[in-house]
Design a protein around this motif. Structure first.
Motif, PDB file in Angstrom:
ATOM      1  N   ARG A  27      10.956 -11.344  -1.328  1.00  0.00           N
ATOM      2  CA  ARG A  27       9.686 -10.609  -1.417  1.00  0.00           C
ATOM      3  C   ARG A  27       9.920  -9.106  -1.524  1.00  0.00           C
ATOM      4  O   ARG A  27       9.225  -8.419  -2.278  1.00  0.00           O
ATOM      5  CB  ARG A  27       8.783 -10.948  -0.244  1.00  0.00           C
ATOM      6  N   ARG A  28      10.895  -8.572  -0.806  1.00  0.00           N
ATOM      7  CA  ARG A  28      11.194  -7.140  -0.903  1.00  0.00           C
ATOM      8  C   ARG A  28      11.702  -6.801  -2.304  1.00  0.00           C
ATOM      9  O   ARG A  28      11.298  -5.794  -2.897  1.00  0.00           O
ATOM     10  CB  ARG A  28      12.232  -6.739   0.138  1.00  0.00           C
ATOM     11  N   ILE A  29      12.587  -7.636  -2.836  1.00  0.00           N
ATOM     12  CA  ILE A  29      13.098  -7.427  -4.193  1.00  0.00           C
ATOM     13  C   ILE A  29      11.947  -7.394  -5.192  1.00  0.00           C
ATOM     14  O   ILE A  29      11.868  -6.512  -6.051  1.00  0.00           O
ATOM     15  CB  ILE A  29      14.131  -8.522  -4.552  1.00  0.00           C
ATOM     16  N   MET A  30      11.038  -8.352  -5.067  1.00  0.00           N
ATOM     17  CA  MET A  30       9.939  -8.441  -6.031  1.00  0.00           C
ATOM     18  C   MET A  30       8.914  -7.314  -5.839  1.00  0.00           C
ATOM     19  O   MET A  30       8.354  -6.815  -6.809  1.00  0.00           O
ATOM     20  CB  MET A  30       9.278  -9.818  -5.958  1.00  0.00           C
ATOM     21  N   ARG A  31       8.671  -6.910  -4.605  1.00  0.00           N
ATOM     22  CA  ARG A  31       7.772  -5.761  -4.389  1.00  0.00           C
ATOM     23  C   ARG A  31       8.338  -4.511  -5.058  1.00  0.00           C
ATOM     24  O   ARG A  31       7.610  -3.736  -5.670  1.00  0.00           O
ATOM     25  CB  ARG A  31       7.543  -5.514  -2.898  1.00  0.00           C
ATOM     26  N   ASN A  32       9.652  -4.317  -4.948  1.00  0.00           N
ATOM     27  CA  ASN A  32      10.264  -3.158  -5.582  1.00  0.00           C
ATOM     28  C   ASN A  32      10.203  -3.253  -7.100  1.00  0.00           C
ATOM     29  O   ASN A  32      10.048  -2.235  -7.778  1.00  0.00           O
ATOM     30  CB  ASN A  32      11.709  -2.980  -5.106  1.00  0.00           C
ATOM     31  N   ALA A  33      10.331  -4.448  -7.654  1.00  0.00           N
ATOM     32  CA  ALA A  33      10.235  -4.617  -9.113  1.00  0.00           C
ATOM     33  C   ALA A  33       8.898  -4.105  -9.627  1.00  0.00           C
ATOM     34  O   ALA A  33       8.817  -3.549 -10.725  1.00  0.00           O
ATOM     35  CB  ALA A  33      10.424  -6.081  -9.488  1.00  0.00           C
ATOM     36  N   LEU A  34       7.859  -4.265  -8.837  1.00  0.00           N
ATOM     37  CA  LEU A  34       6.519  -3.833  -9.255  1.00  0.00           C
ATOM     38  C   LEU A  34       6.344  -2.322  -9.164  1.00  0.00           C
ATOM     39  O   LEU A  34       5.308  -1.797  -9.579  1.00  0.00           O
ATOM     40  CB  LEU A  34       5.458  -4.531  -8.398  1.00  0.00           C
ATOM     41  N   ARG A  35       7.333  -1.607  -8.639  1.00  0.00           N
ATOM     42  CA  ARG A  35       7.266  -0.152  -8.500  1.00  0.00           C
ATOM     43  C   ARG A  35       7.838   0.582  -9.709  1.00  0.00           C
ATOM     44  O   ARG A  35       7.888   1.809  -9.731  1.00  0.00           O
ATOM     45  CB  ARG A  35       8.011   0.298  -7.243  1.00  0.00           C
ATOM     46  N   GLY A  36       8.288  -0.149 -10.704  1.00  0.00           N
ATOM     47  CA  GLY A  36       8.878   0.482 -11.880  1.00  0.00           C
ATOM     48  C   GLY A  36       7.854   1.232 -12.715  1.00  0.00           C
ATOM     49  O   GLY A  36       6.647   1.038 -12.575  1.00  0.00           O
ATOM     50  N   PRO A  37       8.334   2.095 -13.603  1.00  0.00           N
ATOM     51  CA  PRO A  37       7.432   2.834 -14.486  1.00  0.00           C
ATOM     52  C   PRO A  37       6.638   1.894 -15.379  1.00  0.00           C
ATOM     53  O   PRO A  37       7.097   0.802 -15.707  1.00  0.00           O
ATOM     54  CB  PRO A  37       8.369   3.696 -15.329  1.00  0.00           C
TER      55      PRO A  37
END
Length: 194
Positions: A27-37
């Protein structure tokens, strides 16, 4: 972990243990993926996380474009770019284009932004103490993946990331890792002019 450590340690891991990856880490990995430009905040990325039986099904439908040992990773994330989200977003009044023409785009930002999200997945895996490898999905397999997992037709898979606990500390890379070195900084980075 410090950011510079994440960048320095990030590499493609091609062999994994059978140790599971915690749901919290995924879940942390995927939350960070959504923070991309995302150009215009179009948010034209989507991800399919596969584990267990779904992952076994994935390998039935997709020809693996990397080492067979990657199949031991307990998690695979398929990254999708959604061109329509960008074309729709930039046809809105605040963006100034009156149509959805692809001719406005000098490069396909939908793929670029999704690629940046993939890099965030790779970096966050390192920060979680995990290994990961990006691998391509052949165009012949796109429809099989969509059909097998109920993915909308306008979602284009740009590749997948296998995630797990690395089986080795040292690079297990392919022939490129053994025969090629990183280009010197001075050859790749130019200040002011080429």
């Amino acid at each position: 972990m410090e950011f510079q450590d994440v960048v320095r340690r990030r590499r493609m891991v091609r062999s994994f243990t059978d140790e599971p990856v915690s749901d919290e880490s995924v879940r942390r990995i995927m939350r960070n993926a959504l923070r991309g430009p995302s150009a215009g905040f179009s948010q034209g990325q989507a991800f399919l996380v596969l584990r267990g039986e779904e992952l076994a099904r994935f390998y039935e439908y997709v020809r693996l474009w990397t080492f067979e040992s990657v199949k031991t990773a307990p998690v695979v994330v398929i990254a999708f770019s959604v061109k329509e989200a960008y074309l729709d977003r930039y046809a809105q009044p605040d963006k100034g284009w009156t149509d959805r023409s692809e001719d406005h785009w000098p490069v396909p930002f939908w793929h670029i932004d999704t690629g940046m999200a993939v890099l965030l997945i790779l970096q966050t895996a390192v920060d979680e103490g995990l290994g990961a490898v990006y691998f391509g999905i052949g165009a012949d397999d796109f429809d099989k993946v969509r059909e097998a997992f109920g993915v909308p037709a306008d979602h284009e898979p740009i590749g997948a990331v296998a995630i797990g606990h690395g089986a080795e500390e040292t690079t297990t890379g392919g022939t490129s890792a053994w025969t090629r070195k990183r280009r010197p900084f001075e050859e790749a980075v130019h200040f002011g002019r080429w």
